[in-house]
Structure formats: C-alpha cells, structure tokens
Design a protein around this motif. Structure first.
Motif, PDB file in Angstrom:
ATOM      1  N   SER A 354       0.811  -1.218   0.000  1.00 19.95           N
ATOM      2  CA  SER A 354       0.000   0.000   0.000  1.00 19.95           C
ATOM      3  C   SER A 354       0.846   1.269   0.000  1.00 19.95           C
ATOM      4  O   SER A 354       0.373   2.337  -0.424  1.00 19.95           O
ATOM      5  CB  SER A 354      -0.925   0.007   1.221  1.00 19.95           C
ATOM      6  N   ARG A 355       2.113   1.164   0.456  1.00 18.64           N
ATOM      7  CA  ARG A 355       2.950   2.357   0.575  1.00 18.64           C
ATOM      8  C   ARG A 355       3.974   2.475  -0.555  1.00 18.64           C
ATOM      9  O   ARG A 355       4.735   3.452  -0.605  1.00 18.64           O
ATOM     10  CB  ARG A 355       3.665   2.348   1.931  1.00 18.64           C
ATOM     11  N   ILE A 356       3.993   1.521  -1.452  1.00 22.23           N
ATOM     12  CA  ILE A 356       4.998   1.550  -2.516  1.00 22.23           C
ATOM     13  C   ILE A 356       4.855   2.770  -3.424  1.00 22.23           C
ATOM     14  O   ILE A 356       5.872   3.409  -3.753  1.00 22.23           O
ATOM     15  CB  ILE A 356       4.972   0.231  -3.313  1.00 22.23           C
ATOM     16  N   PRO A 357       3.667   3.167  -3.869  1.00 26.40           N
ATOM     17  CA  PRO A 357       3.590   4.377  -4.711  1.00 26.40           C
ATOM     18  C   PRO A 357       4.176   5.613  -4.029  1.00 26.40           C
ATOM     19  O   PRO A 357       4.911   6.393  -4.665  1.00 26.40           O
ATOM     20  CB  PRO A 357       2.094   4.529  -4.969  1.00 26.40           C
ATOM     21  N   ALA A 358       3.883   5.802  -2.754  1.00 25.91           N
ATOM     22  CA  ALA A 358       4.415   6.961  -2.032  1.00 25.91           C
ATOM     23  C   ALA A 358       5.930   6.854  -1.871  1.00 25.91           C
ATOM     24  O   ALA A 358       6.653   7.852  -1.998  1.00 25.91           O
ATOM     25  CB  ALA A 358       3.744   7.082  -0.666  1.00 25.91           C
ATOM     26  N   PHE A 359       6.421   5.641  -1.584  1.00 25.74           N
ATOM     27  CA  PHE A 359       7.866   5.444  -1.458  1.00 25.74           C
ATOM     28  C   PHE A 359       8.579   5.792  -2.759  1.00 25.74           C
ATOM     29  O   PHE A 359       9.574   6.534  -2.757  1.00 25.74           O
ATOM     30  CB  PHE A 359       8.168   3.993  -1.066  1.00 25.74           C
ATOM     31  N   ASN A 411      22.983   5.062  -0.701  1.00 22.88           N
ATOM     32  CA  ASN A 411      22.466   3.986   0.142  1.00 22.88           C
ATOM     33  C   ASN A 411      21.728   4.537   1.358  1.00 22.88           C
ATOM     34  O   ASN A 411      20.650   4.060   1.717  1.00 22.88           O
ATOM     35  CB  ASN A 411      23.601   3.072   0.596  1.00 22.88           C
ATOM     36  N   THR A 412      22.310   5.550   1.981  1.00 30.83           N
ATOM     37  CA  THR A 412      21.688   6.136   3.168  1.00 30.83           C
ATOM     38  C   THR A 412      20.346   6.785   2.821  1.00 30.83           C
ATOM     39  O   THR A 412      19.358   6.617   3.542  1.00 30.83           O
ATOM     40  CB  THR A 412      22.622   7.166   3.817  1.00 30.83           C
ATOM     41  N   LEU A 413      20.296   7.509   1.711  1.00 29.51           N
ATOM     42  CA  LEU A 413      19.047   8.139   1.301  1.00 29.51           C
ATOM     43  C   LEU A 413      17.957   7.094   1.039  1.00 29.51           C
ATOM     44  O   LEU A 413      16.811   7.242   1.479  1.00 29.51           O
ATOM     45  CB  LEU A 413      19.268   8.976   0.039  1.00 29.51           C
ATOM     46  N   CYS A 417      14.679   6.272   3.536  1.00 24.99           N
ATOM     47  CA  CYS A 417      13.326   6.368   2.980  1.00 24.99           C
ATOM     48  C   CYS A 417      12.569   5.055   3.191  1.00 24.99           C
ATOM     49  O   CYS A 417      11.374   5.065   3.524  1.00 24.99           O
ATOM     50  CB  CYS A 417      13.399   6.714   1.495  1.00 24.99           C
ATOM     51  N   VAL A 418      13.254   3.927   3.035  1.00 20.93           N
ATOM     52  CA  VAL A 418      12.646   2.627   3.315  1.00 20.93           C
ATOM     53  C   VAL A 418      12.158   2.579   4.760  1.00 20.93           C
ATOM     54  O   VAL A 418      11.037   2.133   5.043  1.00 20.93           O
ATOM     55  CB  VAL A 418      13.655   1.495   3.049  1.00 20.93           C
TER      56      VAL A 418
END
Length: 476
Positions: A354-359, A411-413, A417-418
């Motif tokens: 459900s959160r993949i589009p926002a990610f 990688n950190t960014l 975000c993940v």
C-alpha cells in the motif's frame, strides 16, 4: 597445528583433488558482481555430509573460519572469503544429489549443492511443480537459496524458500550433524530450528540437505504483459487480480520504463512490448487448475475491467508457452542489461504494498534533487512488496569515481526512505558483508541483541562465516 598439517588433514578427509590452493580460484573467491575478491587458505569440496562434518571439526579445532558456498550467485557479498588468506571456502557443489521423492507426501529431499534448475526438472519429471524460480536458477543451489531465504517470482502464491522447506540437515559449528529432514507439516516439539538456519547466511551452521514441498502441476499457465500509467495503477491492478484470480495469481512483476529501455538497447532481439508508450509495465501469471480456456477467460475479464478503470492502457496475452517464456525472459534480463549499461548500485528492499507508490515518488524526487544525473532502474516483485530499486550512474563521466563519491550517500538516502515507509533494507538478497555495517541503523537493538546471543550460543568461536549478517564481535 601448523597450516600445512591442517591442509593435509583436509586432504585426507575429502581427497587431495578437492583441496584447492593454487591456480585460478576466482569462481570461488570472486563474488558474482565482481565487487569483491578474497584470498582463501584453501577451497575444500566435500562429497557428503560426513565429510562436511569432519572438515568443520578439523577447522574448529584450530579456530579456522569457514565460508560456506553454493553457486556463489549472491548479491550481498556473503559467500566469498576475506583477503587474509586464513579462511577455508567450503564449497558444496559436489553434493548435488536428489535423495528421494515422496509423491504421497508431496516432498523432495535434495542435497545442498543441487542446482535449482535441476531440482525443478526432477520435480517435473515426477509430475510435480517446485515453484521457486529465480533469474540465477541455472547456477544457484538450493543450499544458497535456503541460506539467504531467496524469494523469486512466485512468492505471491507459494512463499519464499522458507515457506517451501519442511526439514533440514545441518552441520553445526562443532561438526555435529543435526538430521531434521522430516517431511512433517506439523511438528510442535520445541523451538523451530529449521527456520533459525534458513536465512542465516551460513553464520550458524552449514545446510547440507533439505526436504522441500512439491505441488501438483497446474493444468494451464497464462502470462500477460500490461502497460500501466502509474505505480498506483499497478497496485490497483494487483488488488483486482488478487480478487478475480485468487490463488491462481502466481506472479506479478513491475518494471519502469528506463529498466525496459536498457533491455531494448542491449538485448534488442527480445523485442520488449509496450515500453515506449508507458512509464510502467506489469507482468502477470495465472496458474489455473482447470483448463487453458478457463484461464484465458479469467484473464480477459480481468484486463477488460482494468482497461475500463484506467489502470491498464494496453495489454498483450501470450498465445503459447514460447511467447510466455519470452516475456519472462525480458523481465529476467533487466539485471544483465543494467550490467551491460555500466556500474550501478543495487537495492533489494521491501515495502508494504500500500505504501509503494508513495515510497517511489518520494525517493525518485529525493535522489533527483540530491544526486543529479542518476538514472533509476526500478523493477521487482510488486505482488509481495519487493522492489529492486537500483541506481545507474549518470551517462558520461567516470562511473567508478561517481560511486566512490556517492554510493554511501545514495544507500543512506534509500535506506532512510525505506525506514520511513516501514520497510526492510533486504527483502531477498540477505545482508552478507555488503550491508552488515548498515544493519544496526535499521534493526532494533533488541532484535540485534537476540541475534548476537543466538550466534554466540551456536558458534561461540565465531568460525561460521564471520563478519556476515552481524559485525564481528569485539574482544576487550
């Protein structure tokens, strides 16, 4: 015991021809992506579980660390030795037998070095399906799949490797053999040792054999390729497919336009459909237990409804098995095309669907702003929330210099975000040594403490693949 004496002991266990110390050992010492290459004390190739146990006992007596290795196709640098020249690579490739098939119990027992494709073929020859499917299935081994809890393209229906395993045979850090090769689906007699070793990347013990689940072959398999206008539309299509196809939905892959453009550029013979007109494409598979006619009618109803809702703008349904294989080959060729394009950074993350589009929207915008010029290769197993969110270096310029300056920042960014979207920094590739220093930033201290306690209890001398999954213990 001097090194020379240990090597002679190992030769006595597995035979002189199977203790390798000279010549080209790169197949054992260099990782698949050629990011790291180590220097082993020796490469040892046992033929059976008893030899594995004897090798472990010999190395444990001298506190010589072991690096278990299957097909060496991992992507997290977890199966090659370090550069000290003190570690023994324990290759299980000779242990490739299919020990037994139990048709009534729907199980197959194989040794850890059995190549995944050979396991699939053995199951099919017996009239059954073994559903684990990966791009590397022609060279990866079931032991490696279990050690990393590999996922693949059919997790949506059948689960990852963990869900496909009913029992293990394991050699522990003391060189003892645990025979847990039951085919039982119910066994409530204490801690689940099987699940403890699956996904442990060889840091707790060495998997030497496994009993895996089999399934009836479907009556028909149908594959469709659909163009979708957005990631949200892909998620909406997934929900509709789950509702209309139910358990028949065995695969649901998503690919962005740039990833498919690389396949079109470097593998033009594959003739990628629909990619130029759409920012995203989806690959769906329906395994039907009734008939091909039934499967095709279901697919047509699904795609008609999706077209009417605006979630699909165009679609093709494979007319035969050859066309279906071609569509899957396009999807599986993205990593190869990306490699042909040049150096890149791979991320194997999982996010609640459900959160993949926002990610994706957030991290796309963030990277474009913070690291100008990067190109985003976004594809993966949308059905189970696993994205391979890869970053290609900018066109032109020095790619190695770019990675040296920017890889850790990128990688950190991505990982931050993940975390904001309550995901995991490793969905199916494992931690290995590549992400071992990052893990404490994204794993609960309580969880890490329990993991270290388990490691200390089962491998007190830390000889099992040290420095992988958990950072090495510091001695005061």
């Amino acid at each position: 015991m001097p090194t020379s004496v240990l090597l002679e002991t190992l030769r006595g266990i597995v035979g002189p021809a199977h203790v390798l110390t000279e010549g080209d050992l790169s197949a054992y010492t260099r990782d698949w992506r050629k990011r790291a290459e180590g220097c082993p004390l020796a490469v040892v190739r046992p033929a059976n579980t008893e030899q594995v146990a004897a090798v472990v006992r010999a190395c444990a007596s001298q506190r010589v660390s072991l690096v278990p290795q299957g097909g060496n196709t991992g992507l997290a640098v977890g199966s090659v030795p370090d550069e000290t020249g003190t570690q023994v690579v324990l290759s299980l490739r000779r242990m490739d037998a299919v020990r037994a098939i139990d048709p009534a119990n729907l199980t197959i027992t194989v040794e850890a070095g059995c190549i995944l494709q050979n396991l699939q073929a053995a199951a099919e020859a017996a009239g059954f399906l073994f559903p684990l499917s990966l791009a590397a299935e022609g060279s990866c081994t079931i032991g490696g799949n279990l050690a990393t809890n590999a996922g693949g393209t059919q997790v949506l229906r059948y689960g990852a490797t963990r869900e496909l395993c009913l029992g293990l045979e394991v050699v522990n850090a003391q060189g003892e053999v645990w025979n847990g090769l039951t085919g039982l689906r119910k066994d409530n007699t204490g801690y689940d040792l099987r699940d403890l070793f699956i996904g442990s990347e060889g840091t707790l013990g060495i998997i030497t054999a496994a009993t895996m689940k089999l399934y009836p072959m479907p009556a028909a398999r149908l594959t469709a390729w659909a163009a979708v206008p957005s990631m949200q539309a892909a998620v909406d299509l997934l929900g509709l497919a789950q509702k209309q196809l139910g358990a028949g939905l065995t695969g649901f892959e998503v690919m962005n336009q740039f990833s498919l453009s690389l396949v079109d550029k470097h593998l033009p013979q594959l003739r990628v459909p629909l990619w130029q007109e759409s920012p995203w494409c989806v690959l769906l598979e329906d395994s039907d237990q009734e008939s091909e006619e039934h499967a095709r009618a279901q697919f047509e109803r699904l795609l008609e409804a999706a077209l009417e809702a605006g979630w699909v703008t165009d679609a093709v349904v494979a007319e035969n098995l050859a066309q279906a294989h071609t569509l899957w080959h396009i999807r599986e060729s993205i990593p190869l095309a990306q490699s042909e394009e040049g150096l890149n950074i791979k991320h194997d993350v999982s996010i609640p669907v459900s959160r993949i589009p926002a990610f994706v929207a957030e991290i796309d915008e963030l990277l474009a702003r913070e690291i100008p010029g990067v190109r985003l290769v976004d594809f993966g197993h949308l059905g189970d929330g696993n994205l391979h969110y890869n970053v290609q270096t900018p066109e032109g310029g020095n790619a190695r210099e770019f990675l040296l300056e920017n890889e850790d920042r990128i990688n950190t960014l991505v990982f931050d975000c993940v975390a904001r979207h309550e995901g995991s920094i490793s969905a199916e590739h494992g931690i290995g040594s590549l992400k071992v220093a990052k893990l404490p930033n994204y794993k609960s201290p309580v969880a890490l403490g329990m993991m270290r306690a388990i490691k200390s209890a089962l491998d007190p001398d830390s000889i099992m693949n040290p420095g992988r999954v958990l950072e090495p213990r510091r001695v005061a």
